[in-house]
Design a protein around this motif. Sequence first.
Motif, mmCIF file in Angstrom:
data_model
loop_
_atom_site.group_PDB
_atom_site.id
_atom_site.type_symbol
_atom_site.label_atom_id
_atom_site.label_comp_id
_atom_site.label_asym_id
_atom_site.label_seq_id
_atom_site.Cartn_x
_atom_site.Cartn_y
_atom_site.Cartn_z
ATOM 1 N N PHE A 1 0.803 -0.904 0.188
ATOM 2 C CA PHE A 1 0.140 0.072 0.110
ATOM 3 C C PHE A 1 1.033 1.261 -0.185
ATOM 4 N N VAL A 2 0.191 2.460 -0.806
ATOM 5 C CA VAL A 2 0.821 3.809 -0.259
ATOM 6 C C VAL A 2 -0.092 4.874 0.499
ATOM 7 N N LEU A 3 0.639 5.714 0.917
ATOM 8 C CA LEU A 3 -0.373 5.760 1.855
ATOM 9 C C LEU A 3 -0.144 7.643 1.856
ATOM 10 N N SER A 4 -1.770 8.526 1.163
ATOM 11 C CA SER A 4 -1.789 9.702 0.706
ATOM 12 C C SER A 4 -1.697 10.587 1.975
ATOM 13 N N ALA A 5 -2.041 11.623 2.052
ATOM 14 C CA ALA A 5 -1.592 12.311 2.993
ATOM 15 C C ALA A 5 -3.384 12.210 3.437
ATOM 16 N N PRO A 6 -4.698 12.398 2.732
ATOM 17 C CA PRO A 6 -5.750 12.107 4.029
ATOM 18 C C PRO A 6 -5.684 10.863 4.410
ATOM 19 N N ALA A 7 -5.300 9.903 3.762
ATOM 20 C CA ALA A 7 -5.201 9.040 4.869
ATOM 21 C C ALA A 7 -4.237 8.709 6.251
ATOM 22 N N VAL A 8 -3.273 9.492 6.036
ATOM 23 C CA VAL A 8 -2.135 9.540 7.346
ATOM 24 C C VAL A 8 -3.594 10.580 7.958
ATOM 25 N N ARG A 9 -4.403 11.750 7.312
ATOM 26 C CA ARG A 9 -4.423 12.281 8.946
ATOM 27 C C ARG A 9 -6.188 11.850 9.019
ATOM 28 N N LYS A 10 -6.630 10.001 8.264
ATOM 29 C CA LYS A 10 -7.556 8.824 9.296
ATOM 30 C C LYS A 10 -6.880 8.185 9.738
ATOM 31 N N LEU A 11 -5.480 8.574 9.317
ATOM 32 C CA LEU A 11 -4.848 7.130 10.600
ATOM 33 C C LEU A 11 -4.505 7.390 11.653
ATOM 34 N N HIS A 12 -4.484 9.627 11.987
ATOM 35 C CA HIS A 12 -3.692 10.337 12.499
ATOM 36 C C HIS A 12 -5.466 9.981 13.693
ATOM 37 N N PHE A 13 -6.673 10.332 13.319
ATOM 38 C CA PHE A 13 -7.499 10.629 13.225
ATOM 39 C C PHE A 13 -7.617 9.446 14.552
ATOM 40 N N VAL A 14 -7.432 7.846 14.351
ATOM 41 C CA VAL A 14 -7.715 6.833 14.460
ATOM 42 C C VAL A 14 -6.600 6.468 16.057
ATOM 43 N N HIS A 15 -5.133 7.168 15.541
ATOM 44 C CA HIS A 15 -4.374 7.154 16.824
ATOM 45 C C HIS A 15 -4.564 8.192 18.449
ATOM 46 N N ARG A 16 -5.727 9.186 17.726
ATOM 47 C CA ARG A 16 -5.948 10.167 18.888
ATOM 48 C C ARG A 16 -7.207 9.762 19.787
ATOM 49 N N VAL A 17 -8.048 8.594 19.004
ATOM 50 C CA VAL A 17 -8.858 8.210 19.720
ATOM 51 C C VAL A 17 -8.627 6.619 20.883
ATOM 52 N N ILE A 18 -7.425 6.346 19.830
ATOM 53 C CA ILE A 18 -6.958 5.156 20.638
ATOM 54 C C ILE A 18 -6.233 5.780 22.192
ATOM 55 N N HIS A 19 -5.567 6.187 21.935
ATOM 56 C CA HIS A 19 -4.812 7.422 22.816
ATOM 57 C C HIS A 19 -5.494 8.147 24.088
ATOM 58 N N ARG A 20 -6.400 8.644 24.031
ATOM 59 C CA ARG A 20 -7.649 9.061 24.537
ATOM 60 C C ARG A 20 -8.695 7.773 25.125
ATOM 61 N N ALA A 21 -8.433 6.221 24.475
ATOM 62 C CA ALA A 21 -9.143 5.470 24.885
ATOM 63 C C ALA A 21 -9.120 5.441 26.498
ATOM 64 N N PRO A 22 -8.042 5.234 27.017
ATOM 65 C CA PRO A 22 -7.975 5.050 28.055
ATOM 66 C C PRO A 22 -8.246 6.228 29.154
ATOM 67 N N GLU A 23 -8.554 7.384 29.590
ATOM 68 C CA GLU A 23 -9.451 8.088 30.354
ATOM 69 C C GLU A 23 -10.540 7.869 29.941
#
Length: 370
Positions: free
Chosen positions: A348-370
């Motif tokens: 796969f090749v990651l585009s900028a929009p795909a990276v923004r979506k990955l960042h959203f997942v990253h933020r949701v996961i890192h806030r989950a323990p809170e």
Amino acid sequence: MPPPRTPRAYSCACGRPIFFRNSECLACHRPLGYAATRGTLLALEPAPPRAGQGGWREAGVPARRAPRHVRCANLDSAAACNWLLEADEVAAGFTLCRCCRLTRTVPDLSQPGAALWWCRVEQAKRRLVSSLIGLKLPVASKAEDPAHGLAFDLLMPPAEGPGVVTGHADGVITLDVSEADDARREQRRDQLGEPYRTLLGHLRHECGHYYWQRLVEASAWLEPFRALFGDEREDYAAALQRHYANGAPTDWGQRFVSAYASAHPWEDWAETWAHYLHLVDTLDTARSFGLDGERVELSYERFTVDVVAEASDPDAAGFVQLINSWMELTGVLNELSRAMGVADFYPFVLSAPAVRKLHFVHRVIHRAPE
């Protein structure tokens, strides 16, 4: 780069390397067990009997400091589980480990191939669950948390009639265990034109649907999700029918992590979630063994923090470093795969929009323990 959240390199008490799947050291033959809360594989020795209790403790650790463990009851089953139960789990009456308790339905083991396929599914599930625990995501079975828990129904396809549909519904992940048959899975991958199809990929994708319900649907993340992925209230059945009839849009690679992600916002989320788990677990494994994408000899055009700056995330720079390390590491791994004459490690090749979506997942996961 930060240390791995889920370490993958372990040593036996004898000093030899041992690996995540091992239940015995091949050098000294000590029994081994995975302690999920600690995220490590332990060399074991029998614990001194106490109040009629046996069990195991970590080898080489003074008795006063070594907690007592019990090995999962599925150790001697076809699932061949090497995980441990902790004292509180045993006190609660459990005989199965935290991962095996998630399996609500075991395939019919009287059917040809079922025992081997169950073993392969559980191996993949243990990899998944260990990573989820390392990310501090909520992981509990339906039996322990009926309202919010997770369950896996592992079903054999019938000889005649409709097949098993792999999917997720309200915390229950159904999996056609024949996906564990390499020849069948490769045939389906080819028929669907997919560059990648694995058991672990299925499990990561389907658990993404579960965590969307758990972490996004009834939270403050829902509107930001819709702004980035689209409105999930779009008719799901019609969207999938359209996808399978017409295929992905020609420009899907500029907006999505995979062609299937273009089918519906829910599938976009689940595919992005799965790719995030791919990258964090692979990078954790690489760092565990002293490999670092920052040091490879490749000169890719690196993403900068501007690609996710609008998210106002104080850890945006750390996330972008993660993505750049992933790109560089997978570039080398793809070349190593080609050197062996096998398919690309990460096709796969990651585009900028795909990276923004990955960042959203990253933020949701890192806030989950809170």
